[in-house]
Design a protein around this motif. Structure first.
Motif, PDB file in Angstrom:
ATOM      1  N   THR A 114      25.986  44.094  40.860  1.00 10.34           N
ATOM      2  CA  THR A 114      26.575  43.243  39.924  1.00 10.34           C
ATOM      3  C   THR A 114      28.049  43.264  39.679  1.00 10.34           C
ATOM      4  OG1 THR A 114      25.887  44.437  38.239  1.00 10.34           O
ATOM      5  CG2 THR A 114      24.624  42.513  38.623  1.00 10.34           C
ATOM      6  N   SER A 115      28.556  44.509  40.312  1.00 12.46           N
ATOM      7  CA  SER A 115      30.007  44.989  40.202  1.00 12.46           C
ATOM      8  C   SER A 115      30.916  43.918  40.676  1.00 12.46           C
ATOM      9  CB  SER A 115      30.148  46.271  40.955  1.00 12.46           C
ATOM     10  OG  SER A 115      29.519  47.396  40.717  1.00 12.46           O
ATOM     11  N   LEU A 116      32.017  43.833  40.072  1.00  7.02           N
ATOM     12  CA  LEU A 116      33.235  43.199  40.142  1.00  7.02           C
ATOM     13  C   LEU A 116      34.469  44.220  40.465  1.00  7.02           C
ATOM     14  CD1 LEU A 116      33.158  40.140  38.250  1.00  7.02           C
ATOM     15  CD2 LEU A 116      32.507  40.263  40.542  1.00  7.02           C
ATOM     16  N   VAL A 117      34.902  44.184  41.803  1.00  6.42           N
ATOM     17  CA  VAL A 117      36.061  45.253  41.922  1.00  6.42           C
ATOM     18  C   VAL A 117      37.254  44.468  42.106  1.00  6.42           C
ATOM     19  CG1 VAL A 117      37.008  46.888  43.635  1.00  6.42           C
ATOM     20  CG2 VAL A 117      34.566  46.791  43.455  1.00  6.42           C
ATOM     21  N   ILE A 118      38.452  44.888  41.320  1.00  2.84           N
ATOM     22  CA  ILE A 118      39.553  44.062  41.422  1.00  2.84           C
ATOM     23  C   ILE A 118      40.497  44.501  42.446  1.00  2.84           C
ATOM     24  CG2 ILE A 118      41.967  44.218  40.002  1.00  2.84           C
ATOM     25  CD1 ILE A 118      40.553  44.690  37.558  1.00  2.84           C
ATOM     26  N   ALA A 119      41.007  43.582  43.096  1.00  2.00           N
ATOM     27  CA  ALA A 119      42.113  43.582  44.113  1.00  2.00           C
ATOM     28  C   ALA A 119      43.317  43.128  43.750  1.00  2.00           C
ATOM     29  CB  ALA A 119      41.554  43.088  45.394  1.00  2.00           C
ATOM     30  N   ARG A 120      44.533  44.024  43.902  1.00  4.72           N
ATOM     31  CA  ARG A 120      45.922  43.301  43.731  1.00  4.72           C
ATOM     32  C   ARG A 120      46.277  42.583  44.932  1.00  4.72           C
ATOM     33  NH1 ARG A 120      47.076  43.776  38.096  1.00  4.72           N
ATOM     34  NH2 ARG A 120      45.603  45.542  37.318  1.00  4.72           N
TER      35      ARG A 120
ATOM     36  N   VAL B 242      54.371  33.898  40.510  1.00 11.55           N
ATOM     37  CA  VAL B 242      54.615  32.634  39.393  1.00 11.55           C
ATOM     38  C   VAL B 242      53.741  33.117  38.438  1.00 11.55           C
ATOM     39  CG1 VAL B 242      54.357  30.029  39.057  1.00 11.55           C
ATOM     40  CG2 VAL B 242      54.270  31.097  41.392  1.00 11.55           C
ATOM     41  N   ASP B 243      52.445  33.419  38.373  1.00 10.67           N
ATOM     42  CA  ASP B 243      51.738  33.842  37.498  1.00 10.67           C
ATOM     43  C   ASP B 243      51.326  35.280  37.705  1.00 10.67           C
ATOM     44  OD1 ASP B 243      51.480  31.426  36.240  1.00 10.67           O
ATOM     45  OD2 ASP B 243      49.953  30.828  37.624  1.00 10.67           O
ATOM     46  N   VAL B 244      51.447  36.227  36.922  1.00  9.29           N
ATOM     47  CA  VAL B 244      50.995  37.567  37.040  1.00  9.29           C
ATOM     48  C   VAL B 244      50.062  38.168  36.146  1.00  9.29           C
ATOM     49  CG1 VAL B 244      53.298  38.521  38.178  1.00  9.29           C
ATOM     50  CG2 VAL B 244      53.202  38.381  35.738  1.00  9.29           C
TER      51      VAL B 244
END
Length: 263
Positions: free
Chosen positions: A205-211, A221-223
């Motif tokens: 169920t993990s969500l790993v953030i990628a930049r 535009v949006d950060v």
């Protein structure tokens, strides 16, 4: 949706003996066999169904996890129905147990004695049974029910790798193939931003953030610019975006091209 898998071990590619550790001595045995395409494969078999109180362990060689936090094991096996074996003991089983042990390579290669492994703190993944979803496979004239089961475990963090262990408590079975892999999200360009290949997290169920970073000739535009890699290796929940800078325009999806000069 495309997810990537990275295989870290596959017995079907073995060209020599697997050389796994088996104890006690009269338990699992390595046997050269054939798969349904008559390719030579290395298998492990055990069938002590006429002797009570079996506890046979089979330990893979060291497997490097390559920074993966969650790992998948795909097991192809056959198991005899106890009912099909004449005058078999009541202790006959149709299941086996899967375990793992986190470790570092140095430990694994330094320890030779069975004594150490017999007392090692293995963690149980699951009891695995032959289910209904088998395929009938012809092994040189013998029809066999081949089962394929996949299990996953994590979080892996304590060593650079691990061993798998298979415990038999009295079945008549063959391990035909064991493949170990992990999942990752592929590198992708989305909303004029590039996101790198990203390993899935420790839980399903993990969500790993990628930049993300803006592609050439694009600006934020949006950060912040983020995507989340889910446990199945799929990208989700885009946040933020880039767009083409002044003087550039989108061309064929996620590319910013210079606008033609107008006369």
């Amino acid at each position: 949706s495309l997810f990537l898998t990275e295989t870290v071990m596959d017995t079907r590619t073995a060209t020599a003996e697997l050389g796994w550790i088996s104890f006690p001595a009269n338990g699992w045995e390595e046997v050269s066999g054939y798969d349904e395409n008559l390719n030579t494969i290395r298998t492990y078999q055990v069938c002590n169904v006429f002797e009570p109180s079996q506890n046979n362990w089979l330990l893979t060689t060291y497997i490097d996890r390559r920074a993966a936090q969650r790992v998948y094991v795909e097991i192809r096996f056959t198991v005899r129905d106890c009912a099909s074996i004449p005058s078999v003991l009541g202790s006959c089983k149709e299941t086996f147990n899967l375990y793992y042990l986190e470790t570092d390579r140095a430990v694994s290669e330094g320890v030779k004695g069975v004594e150490y492994w017999a007392n090692a703190p293995f963690l149980k993944v699951d009891t695995i049974a032959a289910d209904e979803s088998f395929s009938q496979v012809d092994f040189g004239g013998r029809l066999m029910k081949v089962n394929t089961e996949v299990r996953s475990f994590g979080p892996l963090s304590r060593g650079r790798g691990f061993h798998l262990a298979f415990q038999d408590l009295g079945a008549c079975m063959s391990l035909l193939a064991v493949r170990v892999f992990y999942k990752k999200c592929p590198s992708v360009v989305q909303n004029f931003a590039f996101f790198p290949e990203t390993l899935t997290g420790a839980e399903s169920t993990s969500l790993v953030i990628a930049r993300g970073s803006c592609i050439s000739n694009a600006e934020e535009v949006d950060v912040p610019i983020k995507l989340y890699c889910n446990g199945d290796g799929e990208w989700m929940v885009p946040i933020g975006s880039c767009s083409c800078k002044a003087g550039y325009e989108p061309d064929n999806g996620n590319v910013c091209r210079g606008k033609p000069m107008r006369e």
